[in-house]
Write an enzyme that holds these catalytic residues in place. Structure first.
Site, PDB file in Angstrom:
ATOM      1  N   GLY A  13      37.481  49.001  56.378  1.00  0.00           N
ATOM      2  CA  GLY A  13      36.163  49.704  55.905  1.00  0.00           C
ATOM      3  C   GLY A  13      36.180  49.816  54.376  1.00  0.00           C
ATOM      4  N   ARG A  74      37.157  43.210  59.241  1.00  0.00           N
ATOM      5  CA  ARG A  74      38.491  43.299  59.621  1.00  0.00           C
ATOM      6  C   ARG A  74      38.520  41.855  60.439  1.00  0.00           C
ATOM      7  NH1 ARG A  74      35.930  48.933  60.614  1.00  0.00           N
ATOM      8  NH2 ARG A  74      37.326  49.950  59.485  1.00  0.00           N
ATOM      9  N   ASP A 105      45.869  50.956  55.855  1.00  0.00           N
ATOM     10  CA  ASP A 105      47.124  50.683  56.657  1.00  0.00           C
ATOM     11  C   ASP A 105      47.044  49.434  57.324  1.00  0.00           C
ATOM     12  OD1 ASP A 105      48.883  52.503  55.909  1.00  0.00           O
ATOM     13  OD2 ASP A 105      48.470  54.163  57.724  1.00  0.00           O
ATOM     14  N   THR A 127      40.243  53.571  50.964  1.00  0.00           N
ATOM     15  CA  THR A 127      39.395  54.014  52.337  1.00  0.00           C
ATOM     16  C   THR A 127      38.991  55.565  52.111  1.00  0.00           C
ATOM     17  OG1 THR A 127      40.043  54.769  54.553  1.00  0.00           O
ATOM     18  CG2 THR A 127      41.929  54.813  53.082  1.00  0.00           C
ATOM     19  N   ASP A 129      38.993  57.950  54.144  1.00  0.00           N
ATOM     20  CA  ASP A 129      39.802  58.968  54.886  1.00  0.00           C
ATOM     21  C   ASP A 129      40.990  59.723  54.359  1.00  0.00           C
ATOM     22  OD1 ASP A 129      37.963  58.214  56.813  1.00  0.00           O
ATOM     23  OD2 ASP A 129      39.584  57.426  58.109  1.00  0.00           O
ATOM     24  N   ASP A 131      43.784  58.797  54.570  1.00  0.00           N
ATOM     25  CA  ASP A 131      44.954  58.717  55.706  1.00  0.00           C
ATOM     26  C   ASP A 131      46.147  57.716  55.427  1.00  0.00           C
ATOM     27  OD1 ASP A 131      43.600  56.419  55.905  1.00  0.00           O
ATOM     28  OD2 ASP A 131      43.238  56.608  57.967  1.00  0.00           O
ATOM     29  N   ARG A 164      20.733  79.722  62.261  1.00  0.00           N
ATOM     30  CA  ARG A 164      21.087  79.059  63.215  1.00  0.00           C
ATOM     31  C   ARG A 164      22.765  78.616  62.964  1.00  0.00           C
ATOM     32  NH1 ARG A 164      16.541  74.201  63.426  1.00  0.00           N
ATOM     33  NH2 ARG A 164      15.256  74.883  65.075  1.00  0.00           N
ATOM     34  N   ARG A 173      38.859  59.631  61.279  1.00  0.00           N
ATOM     35  CA  ARG A 173      39.233  59.159  62.804  1.00  0.00           C
ATOM     36  C   ARG A 173      40.405  59.775  63.421  1.00  0.00           C
ATOM     37  NH1 ARG A 173      37.756  53.259  64.127  1.00  0.00           N
ATOM     38  NH2 ARG A 173      38.719  52.689  62.009  1.00  0.00           N
ATOM     39  N   GLN A 254      28.482  58.628  54.196  1.00  0.00           N
ATOM     40  CA  GLN A 254      29.629  59.078  53.389  1.00  0.00           C
ATOM     41  C   GLN A 254      30.550  57.729  52.976  1.00  0.00           C
ATOM     42  OE1 GLN A 254      31.950  62.288  56.385  1.00  0.00           O
ATOM     43  NE2 GLN A 254      30.472  60.917  57.495  1.00  0.00           N
TER      44      GLN A 254
HETATM   45  O1  F6P Z   1      38.518  54.012  57.805  1.00  0.00           O
HETATM   46  C1  F6P Z   1      37.208  54.646  57.425  1.00  0.00           C
HETATM   47  C2  F6P Z   1      36.358  54.762  58.406  1.00  0.00           C
HETATM   48  O2  F6P Z   1      35.044  55.185  57.792  1.00  0.00           O
HETATM   49  C3  F6P Z   1      36.466  56.069  59.443  1.00  0.00           C
HETATM   50  O3  F6P Z   1      36.596  57.301  58.854  1.00  0.00           O
HETATM   51  C4  F6P Z   1      35.564  55.570  60.385  1.00  0.00           C
HETATM   52  O4  F6P Z   1      36.220  55.936  61.755  1.00  0.00           O
HETATM   53  C5  F6P Z   1      35.716  54.290  60.528  1.00  0.00           C
HETATM   54  O5  F6P Z   1      35.871  53.855  59.283  1.00  0.00           O
HETATM   55  C6  F6P Z   1      34.506  53.560  61.202  1.00  0.00           C
HETATM   56  O6  F6P Z   1      34.521  52.099  60.856  1.00  0.00           O
HETATM   57  P1  F6P Z   1      33.300  51.212  61.081  1.00  0.00           P
HETATM   58  O7  F6P Z   1      32.592  51.245  59.954  1.00  0.00           O
HETATM   59  O8  F6P Z   1      34.073  49.826  61.237  1.00  0.00           O
HETATM   60  O9  F6P Z   1      32.670  51.681  62.374  1.00  0.00           O
END
Ligand code: F6P
Length: 322
Positions: A13, A74, A105, A127, A129, A131, A164, A173, A254
């Site tokens: 990503g 990917r 990773d 990334t 995330d 993570d 609300r 993820r 994002q």
């Molecule tokens: O790893 C970064 C990320 O943005 C995650 O937060 C998300 O789950 C995933 O990539 C989404 O991947 P894609 O753009 O392949 O749908």
């Protein structure tokens, strides 16, 4: 002997700040007298010979842009022993003796395989995330959090006007870092992350009711993508509390946008560090941040480190959200 000719690619990503890392790799390598190739669309570019020699000007005017000027992918084909050998063959053919991989990773696992096939590689964590276990910080994380915060601030305007509850899903993820930090920064009544199991009644309904008793009339609930079921959760909140509720999934907004200063500077430092390792004959490492320092770890060791969730920050967020 240090590397004389290197390649750089972005994989997995995309993340804001990847361009600053790419630029830093190219400019550092050229300034050390090395030859440098930009590889298109991640490992696919190595498989299909889609790479281009870079000059100082190849990376002009890209740092302020989100996404990755090298494009990304990917690559299932690379994730096979034949794919790795094919990529290594491209490196041998072009006399590439070092590859810098900017990604997460999954991309580092590819870099480790390429290292085992005889091509020294350096990973740079990119990334949104945050993570990756071996580093306190990943490129793109700050920009993504600031974007999410700005979006949630906007959602709050309309949420408040209607008395609300808004349930907002942010990316992540397997990792609740974006949710945890944006939850704190936007004053969420509850923040749900994949690392901590939650009790619907106690952690959401009771909390909302307690706040309602003190005069609160609108609510933000932040949910990490990995928790899921955002629409269902929103309907349940409305049913159990009687407060009109709406769900928003922030999604890929994002991942885009101009990187923050922090992302640009960290990416630039990491890009330089990666090239410095290769020129000193050091490969098979992952660049990381420890506190405010740039460090590096053996790639296999980095991949086996356990990720640590910030429980203290999570407890603080729960205390403040009332
Ligand atoms: O790893 C970064 C990320 O943005 C995650 O937060 C998300 O789950 C995933 O990539 C989404 O991947 P894609 O753009 O392949 O749908």
């Amino acid at each position: 002997m240090g590397s004389k000719c290197i390649a750089v690619l972005t994989s997995g990503g995309d993340a804001p700040g990847m361009n600053a890392a790419f630029r830093a790799v190219v400019r550092s390598a050229l300034s050390f007298g090395m030859k440098v190739y930009g590889v298109k669309r991640g490992y696919n570019g190595l498989l299909h010979g889609d790479l281009e020699e870079m000059s100082m000007r190849s990376v002009s005017n890209i740092m302020q842009h989100g996404g990755t000027a090298l494009f990304t992918a990917r690559s299932p084909e690379f994730n096979t022993p034949e794919g790795v050998q094919k990529a290594a063959a491209t490196c041998r053919e072009k006399q590439i003796d070092g590859v810098v991989v900017i990604g997460g990773d999954g991309s580092f696992r590819g870099a480790r395989d390429l290292c085992e096939a005889g091509v020294p590689c350096i990973g740079i964590p990119g990334t949104i995330d945050n993570d990756i276990a071996c580093t306190d910080y990943t490129i793109g994380y700050d920009t993504a959090m600031n974007t999410a915060m700005e979006m949630i601030d906007r959602i709050r305007d309309t949420t408040e006007s209607h008395d609300r509850c808004s349930v907002v899903e942010v990316m992540g993820r397997h990792c609740g870092d974006i949710a945890l930090n944006t939850g704190i920064a936007t004053g969420a009544i509850a923040t749900l992350v994949p690392e901590v199991p939650f009790d619907f009644q106690k952690d959401i309904v009771d909390r909302m009711k307690a706040a309602q008793a003190t005069g609160k009339k609108h609510y933000i609930v932040v949910v990490a993508e990995g928790v899921g079921h955002t629409q269902e959760l929103t309907e349940r909140i409305q049913k159990e509390t009687g407060i009109e509720s709406r769900a928003t999934v922030l999604g890929h907004v994002q991942r885009g946008g101009s990187p923050t200063l922090r992302d640009r500077v960290v990416a630039s430092r990491m890009g330089y560090h990666a090239v410095d390792l290769l020129r000193n004959g050091i490969g098979n490492r992952v660049v990381a941040m420890k506190g405010e320092d740039i460090v590096d770890y053996d790639i296999t060791e980095a991949l086996s480190m356990p990720r640590v969730f910030d429980e203290t920050l999570y407890r603080i967020s729960a205390k403040l959200s009332i």
